[in-house]
Design a protein around this motif. Structure first.
Motif, PDB file in Angstrom:
ATOM      1  N   GLU A 305      33.396  41.298  36.010  1.00 29.21           N
ATOM      2  CA  GLU A 305      33.710  40.025  35.384  1.00 29.21           C
ATOM      3  C   GLU A 305      32.716  39.695  34.277  1.00 29.21           C
ATOM      4  OE1 GLU A 305      36.250  37.945  35.774  1.00 29.21           O
ATOM      5  OE2 GLU A 305      37.164  39.225  37.307  1.00 29.21           O
ATOM      6  N   THR A 306      33.189  38.914  33.297  1.00 31.59           N
ATOM      7  CA  THR A 306      32.337  38.417  32.237  1.00 31.59           C
ATOM      8  C   THR A 306      31.714  37.088  32.662  1.00 31.59           C
ATOM      9  OG1 THR A 306      33.661  39.435  30.515  1.00 31.59           O
ATOM     10  CG2 THR A 306      32.307  37.564  29.864  1.00 31.59           C
ATOM     11  N   THR A 307      30.427  36.972  32.522  1.00 27.99           N
ATOM     12  CA  THR A 307      29.735  35.733  32.879  1.00 27.99           C
ATOM     13  C   THR A 307      28.399  35.669  32.165  1.00 27.99           C
ATOM     14  OG1 THR A 307      28.743  34.471  34.688  1.00 27.99           O
ATOM     15  CG2 THR A 307      28.769  36.849  34.943  1.00 27.99           C
ATOM     16  N   SER A 308      27.929  34.439  31.911  1.00 29.03           N
ATOM     17  CA  SER A 308      26.592  34.266  31.343  1.00 29.03           C
ATOM     18  C   SER A 308      25.557  33.996  32.431  1.00 29.03           C
ATOM     19  CB  SER A 308      26.589  33.099  30.342  1.00 29.03           C
ATOM     20  OG  SER A 308      26.968  31.904  30.985  1.00 29.03           O
ATOM     21  N   ASN A 335      23.611  29.613  44.564  1.00 24.48           N
ATOM     22  CA  ASN A 335      24.808  29.460  43.733  1.00 24.48           C
ATOM     23  C   ASN A 335      25.630  30.744  43.649  1.00 24.48           C
ATOM     24  OD1 ASN A 335      22.488  30.198  41.685  1.00 24.48           O
ATOM     25  ND2 ASN A 335      24.387  30.713  40.629  1.00 24.48           N
ATOM     26  N   VAL A 336      24.987  31.886  43.806  1.00 26.30           N
ATOM     27  CA  VAL A 336      25.723  33.162  43.773  1.00 26.30           C
ATOM     28  C   VAL A 336      26.665  33.259  44.975  1.00 26.30           C
ATOM     29  CG1 VAL A 336      25.465  35.673  43.920  1.00 26.30           C
ATOM     30  CG2 VAL A 336      23.941  34.346  42.456  1.00 26.30           C
ATOM     31  N   GLU A 344      33.297  33.565  42.206  1.00 31.06           N
ATOM     32  CA  GLU A 344      34.258  33.849  43.271  1.00 31.06           C
ATOM     33  C   GLU A 344      34.875  35.232  43.106  1.00 31.06           C
ATOM     34  OE1 GLU A 344      38.585  32.285  44.978  1.00 31.06           O
ATOM     35  OE2 GLU A 344      37.469  31.060  43.508  1.00 31.06           O
ATOM     36  N   LYS A 345      35.253  35.566  41.888  1.00 31.29           N
ATOM     37  CA  LYS A 345      35.883  36.870  41.646  1.00 31.29           C
ATOM     38  C   LYS A 345      34.920  38.016  41.978  1.00 31.29           C
ATOM     39  CE  LYS A 345      38.875  35.046  37.978  1.00 31.29           C
ATOM     40  NZ  LYS A 345      39.171  35.078  36.525  1.00 31.29           N
ATOM     41  N   LEU A 351      32.900  42.162  48.321  1.00 33.04           N
ATOM     42  CA  LEU A 351      33.323  42.332  49.714  1.00 33.04           C
ATOM     43  C   LEU A 351      34.328  43.456  49.857  1.00 33.04           C
ATOM     44  CD1 LEU A 351      33.703  38.560  50.698  1.00 33.04           C
ATOM     45  CD2 LEU A 351      31.952  40.135  51.526  1.00 33.04           C
ATOM     46  N   GLU A 352      35.093  43.695  48.819  1.00 30.24           N
ATOM     47  CA  GLU A 352      36.090  44.768  48.858  1.00 30.24           C
ATOM     48  C   GLU A 352      35.455  46.136  48.580  1.00 30.24           C
ATOM     49  OE1 GLU A 352      39.609  46.382  45.917  1.00 30.24           O
ATOM     50  OE2 GLU A 352      39.425  44.217  46.183  1.00 30.24           O
ATOM     51  N   SER A 353      34.615  46.212  47.542  1.00 26.52           N
ATOM     52  CA  SER A 353      34.115  47.507  47.069  1.00 26.52           C
ATOM     53  C   SER A 353      32.900  48.002  47.834  1.00 26.52           C
ATOM     54  CB  SER A 353      33.755  47.408  45.580  1.00 26.52           C
ATOM     55  OG  SER A 353      34.864  46.988  44.818  1.00 26.52           O
TER      56      SER A 353
END
Length: 504
Positions: A305-308, A335-336, A344-345, A351-353
């Protein structure tokens, strides 16, 4: 000279310099430069006779003969010359400056270092001396050095749970002064007083290293990044004084932003405490091309995901660093665990990978950065086969009804004894629930709002009974921490608001 006498001597001189406005950090830097030169001089002499690659005329033999202004001039020339060299020399002396303006005090420092044989000194003694200075520097809140110093008891507990093995590669993408590397090295070599003192309940047995394993440990085990030149310099010297790395080799810690490129080689273990603070100076662009056009960009095709948010970026980077079945223990702020959007993504993908199996909820008051609420997340990488690899997560709550401060009640390794026992490093698949240790299945976690991993169940006793309130000094520190955390949140909101144009 015994350990305590030498340490006291070094400390006394540090206090003398502080009267002249030279702080712990500046003193550490000057000590690092001069220690490196003295150790290189000793290695160049019999019986070692090593080529230390220090240019003639810019070595210890030249420096030690001078006093007064000639010493100051020669020292400046030496710092400048060695900063232009390659390898470990250039890394230690990169942008080096003289912060001791009194030539007489510089001469005294040179003399103090010259009186001692450093190469032949026990690694524990050298390490204790330098680590003590690093901790004092971290305690100096004005310097801001505390952000690079993770509590050693926490590091030791994380290493005790991970139990590194000979021949494994260990990385830290934001290694600060090298605390994780040192604790892992102590585990692999059987050094360090914490192991000797607590070996019984740690279940520790010293590995028997073969000669190739010893060389691998010294030269190839540890891989780090530290973007701040002064902190990197202290880290490299800290490692060398503990027997990690070599005077003439290539530094094991790169002076580069770890997030800027995909990892070159997968590693077996990651132990890390990435920098706190939500905003990154750059924005990550993922493979879909999503980006923040107003920011300088990283091109990372391996991110989900893209995030700052730099903690989320470090988390994605750490996953990309791990070999298949590689393991990680990472300190992450609250916060993470609960943030929406990209957070969330990323949690759902993690949790999946990966097999996310343990979260340690840390108490407040243990970090030098005020207002920090953090956790240690333990997870293993897994094959990319499309299956969900997290069956469930065990949570240990060391926060509720626990009160620590940096000075009056610092976190110590025995405070983490129950967690290590519950973690069960010998076989983490055989665990038993306790009042503070609970299991939540993958389905339960995914069903929570935003797949939040911010799980707690214990009741705060202080809410019902005023007699259970922490001592006034602890309560004061907690109030300060909460206020500073709120201010930080407001600053983040302010930074995110668009700038208003001035009407003329």
């Amino acid at each position: 000279m015994n350990t305590s006498t030498l340490i006291q001597k070094v400390w006394n001189f540090c206090h003398t310099l502080r009267d002249d406005g030279v702080g712990y950090g500046d003193y550490l830097e000057q000590l690092t430069y001069l220690l490196f030169l003295k150790m290189a001089h000793e290695y160049a002499e019999p019986p070692y006779r090593r080529d230390t690659r220090i240019p003639k005329g810019y070595d210890w033999a030249t420096l030690r003969l001078l006093t007064g202004e000639p010493l100051e001039a020669q020292y400046l020339a030496t710092l400048h010359k060695l900063g232009q060299q390659g390898g470990m020399l250039g890394a230690i002396f990169f942008k080096a400056q003289n912060k001791i303006q009194d030539p007489a005090k510089l001469s005294r420092l040179v003399q103090m270092i010259d009186e001692q044989s450093w190469v032949g000194m026990d690694a524990d003694m050298k390490g204790d001396l330098y680590e003590g200075l690093l901790q004092k520097n971290a305690e100096d809140t004005k310097s801001g050095a505390g952000q690079y110093f993770t509590p050693r008891a926490l590091i030791q507990a994380m290493v005790a749970c991970m139990r590194p093995k000979p021949g494994q590669t260990i990385a830290d993408p934001a290694c600060g002064t090298g605390g994780f590397f040192l604790a892992a090295n102590e585990w692999l070599t059987g050094t360090g007083p914490w192991l000797r003192e607590h070996a019984d309940w740690l279940g520790y047995e010293k590995p028997r290293l073969t000669r190739p394993q010893q060389h691998f440990l010294r030269d190839e085990t540890f891989h780090g990044n530290e973007i701040v030149p002064g902190t990197r310099r202290m880290c490299l010297m800290n490692l060398m004084l503990h027997g990690i790395g070599d005077l003439v080799g290539e530094p094991s810690v790169e002076r580069a932003d770890a997030l800027i490129a995909e990892p070159r080689l997968p590693v077996d273990l990651v132990l890390a405490n990435p920098p706190f603070g939500k905003k990154s100076s750059m924005t990550i662009t993922n493979e879909e091309g999503e980006e923040d056009r107003d920011a300088l960009l990283y091109e990372r095709q391996d991110f989900w995901e893209t995030t700052s948010n730099k903690q989320l970026n470090f988390l994605q980077h750490i996953v990309s660093m791990l070999a298949v079945n590689g393991r990680a223990a990472v300190v992450l702020p609250d916060n993470v665990l609960f943030e929406g959007g990209a957070g969330e993504k990323i949690r759902r993908k993690l949790l999946e990978s990966c097999d996310v199996h343990t979260v340690l909820r840390l108490p407040t008051g243990i970090f030098y950065a005020q207002g920090v609420k953090a956790n240690v997340v333990f997870f293993d990488n897994a094959p990319k086969d499309g299956r969900v690899h997290t069956r469930g997560v065990w949570f240990y709550d060391l926060r509720t009804n626990q009160h620590f401060t940096l000075k009056t009640r610092p976190l110590k390794l025995p405070d983490l004894q129950d967690f290590i026992r519950c973690y069960n490093p010998a076989n983490r698949h055989e665990r038993v629930a306790t009042e503070r240790f609970r299991f939540y299945s993958h389905d339960e976690l995914i069903a929570r709002d935003k797949a939040s991993l911010d799980v707690f169940w214990l009741k705060d006793a202080s809410l019902d009974n005023l007699d259970d309130l922490p001592p006034p000094d602890v309560l004061q520190q907690e109030i300060i921490a909460h206020l500073e955390a709120a201010l930080e949140a407001f600053r983040d909101v302010a930074l995110a608001l668009p700038a208003r144009e001035t009407v003329r």
